[in-house]
Design a protein around this motif. Structure first.
Motif, PDB file in Angstrom:
ATOM      1  N   ALA A  98      64.539  27.366  55.453  1.00  0.00           N
ATOM      2  CA  ALA A  98      64.024  27.411  54.001  1.00  0.00           C
ATOM      3  C   ALA A  98      64.607  27.266  53.166  1.00  0.00           C
ATOM      4  O   ALA A  98      65.906  27.993  53.314  1.00  0.00           O
ATOM      5  CB  ALA A  98      62.673  29.048  53.642  1.00  0.00           C
ATOM      6  N   PRO A  99      64.553  27.306  52.190  1.00  0.00           N
ATOM      7  CA  PRO A  99      65.818  26.706  51.259  1.00  0.00           C
ATOM      8  C   PRO A  99      65.967  28.690  50.880  1.00  0.00           C
ATOM      9  O   PRO A  99      67.157  28.708  50.453  1.00  0.00           O
ATOM     10  CB  PRO A  99      64.922  26.246  49.525  1.00  0.00           C
ATOM     11  N   GLU A 100      65.124  28.956  50.614  1.00  0.00           N
ATOM     12  CA  GLU A 100      65.735  30.945  50.004  1.00  0.00           C
ATOM     13  C   GLU A 100      65.881  31.314  51.908  1.00  0.00           C
ATOM     14  O   GLU A 100      65.126  31.180  53.240  1.00  0.00           O
ATOM     15  CB  GLU A 100      64.274  31.114  50.002  1.00  0.00           C
ATOM     16  N   PRO A 101      66.954  31.681  52.230  1.00  0.00           N
ATOM     17  CA  PRO A 101      67.381  32.118  53.925  1.00  0.00           C
ATOM     18  C   PRO A 101      66.499  33.265  53.675  1.00  0.00           C
ATOM     19  O   PRO A 101      66.507  33.842  54.847  1.00  0.00           O
ATOM     20  CB  PRO A 101      68.565  33.069  53.556  1.00  0.00           C
ATOM     21  N   ARG A 102      65.614  34.237  52.660  1.00  0.00           N
ATOM     22  CA  ARG A 102      65.251  35.174  53.442  1.00  0.00           C
ATOM     23  C   ARG A 102      63.408  34.956  53.714  1.00  0.00           C
ATOM     24  O   ARG A 102      62.645  35.700  54.724  1.00  0.00           O
ATOM     25  CB  ARG A 102      64.929  36.558  52.739  1.00  0.00           C
ATOM     26  N   ASP A 103      62.729  33.784  53.412  1.00  0.00           N
ATOM     27  CA  ASP A 103      61.755  33.208  53.955  1.00  0.00           C
ATOM     28  C   ASP A 103      62.314  32.654  55.618  1.00  0.00           C
ATOM     29  O   ASP A 103      61.188  31.438  55.712  1.00  0.00           O
ATOM     30  CB  ASP A 103      61.442  32.367  53.272  1.00  0.00           C
ATOM     31  N   ILE A 104      63.525  32.480  56.374  1.00  0.00           N
ATOM     32  CA  ILE A 104      63.603  32.106  57.424  1.00  0.00           C
ATOM     33  C   ILE A 104      62.978  32.781  58.400  1.00  0.00           C
ATOM     34  O   ILE A 104      62.464  34.230  59.111  1.00  0.00           O
ATOM     35  CB  ILE A 104      65.648  31.731  57.648  1.00  0.00           C
ATOM     36  N   THR A 105      62.113  31.936  59.178  1.00  0.00           N
ATOM     37  CA  THR A 105      61.457  32.684  60.773  1.00  0.00           C
ATOM     38  C   THR A 105      61.908  32.121  61.550  1.00  0.00           C
ATOM     39  O   THR A 105      61.968  30.793  61.807  1.00  0.00           O
ATOM     40  CB  THR A 105      59.862  32.417  59.874  1.00  0.00           C
ATOM     41  N   VAL A 106      61.347  32.965  62.719  1.00  0.00           N
ATOM     42  CA  VAL A 106      61.444  31.978  64.179  1.00  0.00           C
ATOM     43  C   VAL A 106      60.333  32.184  64.609  1.00  0.00           C
ATOM     44  O   VAL A 106      59.193  33.347  64.550  1.00  0.00           O
ATOM     45  CB  VAL A 106      62.567  33.107  65.213  1.00  0.00           C
ATOM     46  N   ASN A 107      59.372  31.564  65.689  1.00  0.00           N
ATOM     47  CA  ASN A 107      58.799  31.683  66.652  1.00  0.00           C
ATOM     48  C   ASN A 107      58.883  32.060  67.151  1.00  0.00           C
ATOM     49  O   ASN A 107      59.221  31.538  68.860  1.00  0.00           O
ATOM     50  CB  ASN A 107      57.990  30.100  66.409  1.00  0.00           C
ATOM     51  N   LEU A 108      57.851  33.039  67.624  1.00  0.00           N
ATOM     52  CA  LEU A 108      58.147  34.154  69.219  1.00  0.00           C
ATOM     53  C   LEU A 108      56.600  33.734  69.769  1.00  0.00           C
ATOM     54  O   LEU A 108      56.854  34.269  70.560  1.00  0.00           O
ATOM     55  CB  LEU A 108      57.581  36.519  68.389  1.00  0.00           C
ATOM     56  N   ARG A 109      55.293  33.258  69.547  1.00  0.00           N
ATOM     57  CA  ARG A 109      54.418  32.781  69.991  1.00  0.00           C
ATOM     58  C   ARG A 109      54.888  31.347  70.946  1.00  0.00           C
ATOM     59  O   ARG A 109      54.295  31.150  71.706  1.00  0.00           O
ATOM     60  CB  ARG A 109      52.845  32.969  69.384  1.00  0.00           C
ATOM     61  N   GLY A 110      56.032  30.499  70.542  1.00  0.00           N
ATOM     62  CA  GLY A 110      56.076  29.595  71.384  1.00  0.00           C
ATOM     63  C   GLY A 110      57.526  28.881  71.498  1.00  0.00           C
ATOM     64  O   GLY A 110      58.599  27.970  71.152  1.00  0.00           O
ATOM     65  N   PRO A 111      58.100  29.861  72.047  1.00  0.00           N
ATOM     66  CA  PRO A 111      59.621  29.839  73.077  1.00  0.00           C
ATOM     67  C   PRO A 111      59.807  28.797  73.361  1.00  0.00           C
ATOM     68  O   PRO A 111      59.249  28.433  74.643  1.00  0.00           O
ATOM     69  CB  PRO A 111      59.794  30.986  73.639  1.00  0.00           C
TER      70      PRO A 111
ATOM     71  N   LEU B  63      70.429  20.437  56.285  1.00  0.00           N
ATOM     72  CA  LEU B  63      71.607  20.871  56.716  1.00  0.00           C
ATOM     73  C   LEU B  63      72.677  22.077  55.177  1.00  0.00           C
ATOM     74  O   LEU B  63      72.254  23.226  55.864  1.00  0.00           O
ATOM     75  CB  LEU B  63      72.465  19.934  56.504  1.00  0.00           C
ATOM     76  N   THR B  64      71.439  21.571  53.987  1.00  0.00           N
ATOM     77  CA  THR B  64      71.619  22.456  52.845  1.00  0.00           C
ATOM     78  C   THR B  64      71.503  23.896  53.394  1.00  0.00           C
ATOM     79  O   THR B  64      71.912  25.425  53.077  1.00  0.00           O
ATOM     80  CB  THR B  64      71.422  22.046  52.072  1.00  0.00           C
ATOM     81  N   ASP B  65      70.054  24.270  53.407  1.00  0.00           N
ATOM     82  CA  ASP B  65      69.446  25.155  54.063  1.00  0.00           C
ATOM     83  C   ASP B  65      70.413  26.182  55.279  1.00  0.00           C
ATOM     84  O   ASP B  65      70.211  26.930  55.298  1.00  0.00           O
ATOM     85  CB  ASP B  65      68.223  24.959  54.162  1.00  0.00           C
ATOM     86  N   LEU B  66      70.483  25.768  56.413  1.00  0.00           N
ATOM     87  CA  LEU B  66      71.191  26.416  57.199  1.00  0.00           C
ATOM     88  C   LEU B  66      72.578  26.419  56.587  1.00  0.00           C
ATOM     89  O   LEU B  66      72.554  27.754  57.099  1.00  0.00           O
ATOM     90  CB  LEU B  66      71.434  24.847  58.477  1.00  0.00           C
ATOM     91  N   GLU B  67      72.941  25.884  55.648  1.00  0.00           N
ATOM     92  CA  GLU B  67      74.371  26.460  55.575  1.00  0.00           C
ATOM     93  C   GLU B  67      74.402  27.380  54.939  1.00  0.00           C
ATOM     94  O   GLU B  67      75.164  28.209  55.053  1.00  0.00           O
ATOM     95  CB  GLU B  67      75.493  24.998  55.295  1.00  0.00           C
ATOM     96  N   ASN B  68      73.299  27.561  54.191  1.00  0.00           N
ATOM     97  CA  ASN B  68      72.743  29.058  53.374  1.00  0.00           C
ATOM     98  C   ASN B  68      72.778  30.373  53.462  1.00  0.00           C
ATOM     99  O   ASN B  68      73.253  31.295  53.768  1.00  0.00           O
ATOM    100  CB  ASN B  68      71.901  28.846  51.620  1.00  0.00           C
ATOM    101  N   ALA B  69      71.970  29.906  54.839  1.00  0.00           N
ATOM    102  CA  ALA B  69      71.295  31.191  55.501  1.00  0.00           C
ATOM    103  C   ALA B  69      72.665  31.472  56.311  1.00  0.00           C
ATOM    104  O   ALA B  69      72.969  32.371  56.507  1.00  0.00           O
ATOM    105  CB  ALA B  69      70.731  30.642  56.785  1.00  0.00           C
ATOM    106  N   VAL B  70      73.968  30.420  56.975  1.00  0.00           N
ATOM    107  CA  VAL B  70      75.058  31.157  57.695  1.00  0.00           C
ATOM    108  C   VAL B  70      76.037  31.697  57.323  1.00  0.00           C
ATOM    109  O   VAL B  70      76.303  32.799  57.248  1.00  0.00           O
ATOM    110  CB  VAL B  70      75.540  29.447  58.565  1.00  0.00           C
TER     111      VAL B  70
END
Lengths: 163, 79
Positions: A98-111, B63-70
């Motif tokens: 996600a553009p905002e890193p804190r909105d990044i999620t992981v999918n625990l239901r489909g590993p 890639l930009t989103d990934l770089e931000n997260a890293v």
């Protein structure tokens, strides 16, 4: 072999490193992937389709981003992945960026379960309410970090013992 | 698609290892009892579709989103 990718340009990959996903990722037809683990990406790896430059997933080892995450494989799954009793599977979680890193999620239901020796992998769906498809990525990482950064000396401990 | 009519308590069998029984009917809900080998994964269709949908979202990243997260992770690691 040369693998063309949209995001990372052309990569030169050993043929023997291709991961076979006979059933592909759910909703996608591609069956061959390579797992790239650049050090500068921290816990993130990427799973690139070898025959579709556009298709890549960001994935992370469950060990690094979801401590305590576990589920049992069925005998059929172990067979399909050619896992022996000695071999240890790797559980990769698909990351939704996600553009905002804190909105990044992981999918625990489909590993994705990967046999690192035979390079066979399968995405598995886990029934039940225990795991979600959108588990916040930074929730678990931050807990670890704040734990580490907490000041070691606590004021109460400096009080001289009575007596 | 094969369509069968069943009453409460009646079942259908699929192969010789799977039996699905109508346990209860309440309004527009049907409770099904499923007997199948323990080894078989059974899930509600929407769970499967959710994972498929999430895959589609996950495949659409840059890639930009990934770089931000890293970099956020990196700054959190500084002692």
């Amino acid at each position: 072999m040369k693998v063309t990718t949209t995001r990372f340009g052309e990569l030169d990959i050993e043929e023997g490193k291709v991961i076979h996903m006979p059933e592909g990722m759910l909703g996608f037809v591609e069956k061959g992937f390579i797992l790239l683990t650049p050090e500068n990406l921290g816990p993130f790896c990427w799973l690139q389709a070898v025959d579709n430059p556009d298709l890549a997933f960001v994935v992370a080892d469950a060990k690094n981003c979801a401590p305590g995450y576990t589920f049992a494989l069925t005998a059929e799954e172990s067979r399909a992945l050619e896992l022996s009793e000695r071999s240890e599977a790797i559980f990769l979680l698909v990351v939704t960026m996600a553009p905002e890193p804190r909105d990044i999620t992981v999918n625990l239901r489909g590993p994705i379960v990967l046999n690192p020796e035979r390079l066979i992998a399968r995405q598995i769906v886990i029934e039940g309410e225990k795991y979600t498809t959108r588990h916040p990525f930074f929730e678990t990482s931050e807990k670890k970090q704040s734990g580490r950064q907490r000041p070691e000396r606590q004021p109460e401990k400096n009080v001289p013992p009575a007596g | 698609m094969l369509v069968l009519t069943r009453k409460i308590g009646e079942a259908v069998t699929i192969g010789d290892q799977i039996r699905i029984r109508v346990v209860e009917v309440k309004g527009n809900q049907v409770r099904l009892g499923i007997e199948a080998p323990q080894d078989m994964r059974i899930y509600r269709e929407e769970i499967y579709l959710q994972v498929q949908e999430e895959n589609r979202h996950a495949a659409d990243w840059n890639l930009t989103d990934l770089e931000n997260a890293v970099s956020l992770l990196g700054s959190g690691d500084k002692e």
